[in-house]
Design a protein around this motif. Structure first.
Motif, PDB file in Angstrom:
ATOM      1  N   GLN B  17       0.838  -1.197   0.000  1.00  0.00           N
ATOM      2  CA  GLN B  17       0.000   0.000   0.000  1.00  0.00           C
ATOM      3  C   GLN B  17       0.876   1.252   0.000  1.00  0.00           C
ATOM      4  N   SER B  18       0.253   2.374  -0.307  1.00  0.00           N
ATOM      5  CA  SER B  18       0.943   3.657  -0.300  1.00  0.00           C
ATOM      6  C   SER B  18       0.222   4.612   0.635  1.00  0.00           C
ATOM      7  N   MET B  19       0.949   5.568   1.133  1.00  0.00           N
ATOM      8  CA  MET B  19       0.310   6.582   1.978  1.00  0.00           C
ATOM      9  C   MET B  19       1.208   7.819   2.047  1.00  0.00           C
ATOM     10  N   THR B  20       0.618   8.887   2.535  1.00  0.00           N
ATOM     11  CA  THR B  20       1.348  10.141   2.709  1.00  0.00           C
ATOM     12  C   THR B  20       1.273  10.580   4.163  1.00  0.00           C
ATOM     13  N   LEU B  21       2.441  10.850   4.730  1.00  0.00           N
ATOM     14  CA  LEU B  21       2.511  11.462   6.056  1.00  0.00           C
ATOM     15  C   LEU B  21       2.558  12.975   5.864  1.00  0.00           C
ATOM     16  N   GLN B  22       1.654  13.648   6.547  1.00  0.00           N
ATOM     17  CA  GLN B  22       1.573  15.092   6.395  1.00  0.00           C
ATOM     18  C   GLN B  22       2.386  15.791   7.478  1.00  0.00           C
ATOM     19  N   CYS B  23       3.018  16.894   7.115  1.00  0.00           N
ATOM     20  CA  CYS B  23       3.750  17.720   8.072  1.00  0.00           C
ATOM     21  C   CYS B  23       3.498  19.182   7.738  1.00  0.00           C
ATOM     22  N   ALA B  82       6.732  -1.498   2.717  1.00  0.00           N
ATOM     23  CA  ALA B  82       7.405  -2.757   3.046  1.00  0.00           C
ATOM     24  C   ALA B  82       7.561  -2.836   4.565  1.00  0.00           C
ATOM     25  N   PRO B  83       7.664  -4.053   5.125  1.00  0.00           N
ATOM     26  CA  PRO B  83       7.833  -4.188   6.584  1.00  0.00           C
ATOM     27  C   PRO B  83       9.037  -3.410   7.111  1.00  0.00           C
ATOM     28  N   SER B  84      10.060  -3.234   6.289  1.00  0.00           N
ATOM     29  CA  SER B  84      11.254  -2.493   6.723  1.00  0.00           C
ATOM     30  C   SER B  84      10.962  -1.010   6.971  1.00  0.00           C
ATOM     31  N   GLN B  85       9.808  -0.547   6.524  1.00  0.00           N
ATOM     32  CA  GLN B  85       9.439   0.846   6.744  1.00  0.00           C
ATOM     33  C   GLN B  85       8.626   1.044   8.027  1.00  0.00           C
ATOM     34  N   SER B 107       4.990  10.137  14.007  1.00  0.00           N
ATOM     35  CA  SER B 107       3.923   9.320  13.416  1.00  0.00           C
ATOM     36  C   SER B 107       4.364   7.864  13.459  1.00  0.00           C
ATOM     37  N   TRP B 108       3.555   7.026  14.133  1.00  0.00           N
ATOM     38  CA  TRP B 108       3.890   5.604  14.263  1.00  0.00           C
ATOM     39  C   TRP B 108       3.314   4.869  13.066  1.00  0.00           C
ATOM     40  N   LEU B 109       4.171   4.222  12.298  1.00  0.00           N
ATOM     41  CA  LEU B 109       3.722   3.487  11.121  1.00  0.00           C
ATOM     42  C   LEU B 109       4.117   2.027  11.252  1.00  0.00           C
ATOM     43  N   THR B 110       3.138   1.152  11.076  1.00  0.00           N
ATOM     44  CA  THR B 110       3.389  -0.284  11.075  1.00  0.00           C
ATOM     45  C   THR B 110       2.958  -0.853   9.732  1.00  0.00           C
ATOM     46  N   VAL B 111       3.852  -1.608   9.103  1.00  0.00           N
ATOM     47  CA  VAL B 111       3.542  -2.246   7.823  1.00  0.00           C
ATOM     48  C   VAL B 111       3.473  -3.754   8.060  1.00  0.00           C
ATOM     49  N   VAL B 112       2.301  -4.328   7.752  1.00  0.00           N
ATOM     50  CA  VAL B 112       2.095  -5.760   8.002  1.00  0.00           C
ATOM     51  C   VAL B 112       1.754  -6.505   6.711  1.00  0.00           C
TER      52      VAL B 112
END
Lengths: 116, 112
Positions: B17-23, B82-85, B107-112
């Motif tokens: 999946q893709s996403m954008t973290l906003q700042c 990817a899980p590494s992210q 921002s806490w991001l978990t990739v599963v």
């Protein structure tokens, strides 16, 4: 490339006592800035103290002081009269150089626990 | 004065999946940064920007993209997660030669 090394993964101290956290760095820059950041469990990054490399005088902020040894590339943090609220992860950091101080290289961190 | 604001604070992504973290920062700072912090480690620089329209890579840019269309905003785009992210992401800003770097809350991001 710039590197920052913190050789103490964990440290503990009794409340009201003094503790010193170690940091060494390596840089080819002549003028640079060094920082200590505190990160409590909330993960907020809190600037503790800052040292400018061209200043020989060690920086001091209330109970926090540094021992800056430029020739040895050493930058240790001393916390006096430790308080329970000092319990946190502490990161040493150095700027990469130039006009931007935000391009930081961080050490691996030291977990400090203050015991009552 | 809100300082540096990051959204979302928590997100779980599936692989690919893709996403954008906003700042966003409201201090009119020219310089902005994205860092990531892996478990038990220090922060590493992903990308930075010295002003609107100007961005550059940091230490760990692979898998990310940024843009800086305004002084206030500096979004971080993750493509093909990817899980590494899996990491905590911090946005920061400063005034050049200001000697003070302002961090967002992460921002806490978990990739599963």
């Amino acid at each position: 490339a710039q590197t920052v090394t913190q050789s103490q993964p964990e440290m503990s101290v009794q409340e009201a006592e003094t503790v010193t956290l170690s940091c060494t760095y390596d840089t080819s820059e002549n003028n640079y800035y060094l920082f200590w950041y505190k990160q409590p469990p909330s993960r907020q990054m809190i600037l503790v103290i800052r040292q400018e490399a061209y200043k020989q005088q060690n920086a001091t902020e209330n109970r926090f002081s540094v021992n800056f040894q430029k020739a040895a590339k050493s930058f240790s943090l001393k916390i006096s009269d430790s308080q329970l609220g000092d319990t946190a992860m502490y990161f040493c950091a150095a700027n990469v150089g130039g006009t931007s101080y935000g391009k930081l290289t961080f050490g691996q961190g030291t977990i400090l626990t203050v015991h009552p | 004065n809100a300082g540096v604001t990051q959204t979302p604070k928590f997100r779980i992504l599936k692989i690919g999946q893709s996403m954008t973290l906003q700042c966003t920062q409201d201090m009119n700072h020219n310089y902005m940064y994205w860092y990531r912090q892996d478990p038990g480690m220090g922060l590493k620089l992903i990308y930075y920007s010295v002003g609107a329209g100007i961005t550059d890579k940091g230490e760990v840019p692979n898998g990310y993209n940024v843009s800086r269309s305004t002084t206030e905003d500096f979004p971080l785009r993750l493509e093909l997660a990817a899980p590494s992210q899996t990491s905590v992401y911090f946005c920061a800003s400063e005034v050049p030669r200001g000697n003070t770097i302002y961090f967002g809350e992460g921002s806490w991001l978990t990739v599963v």
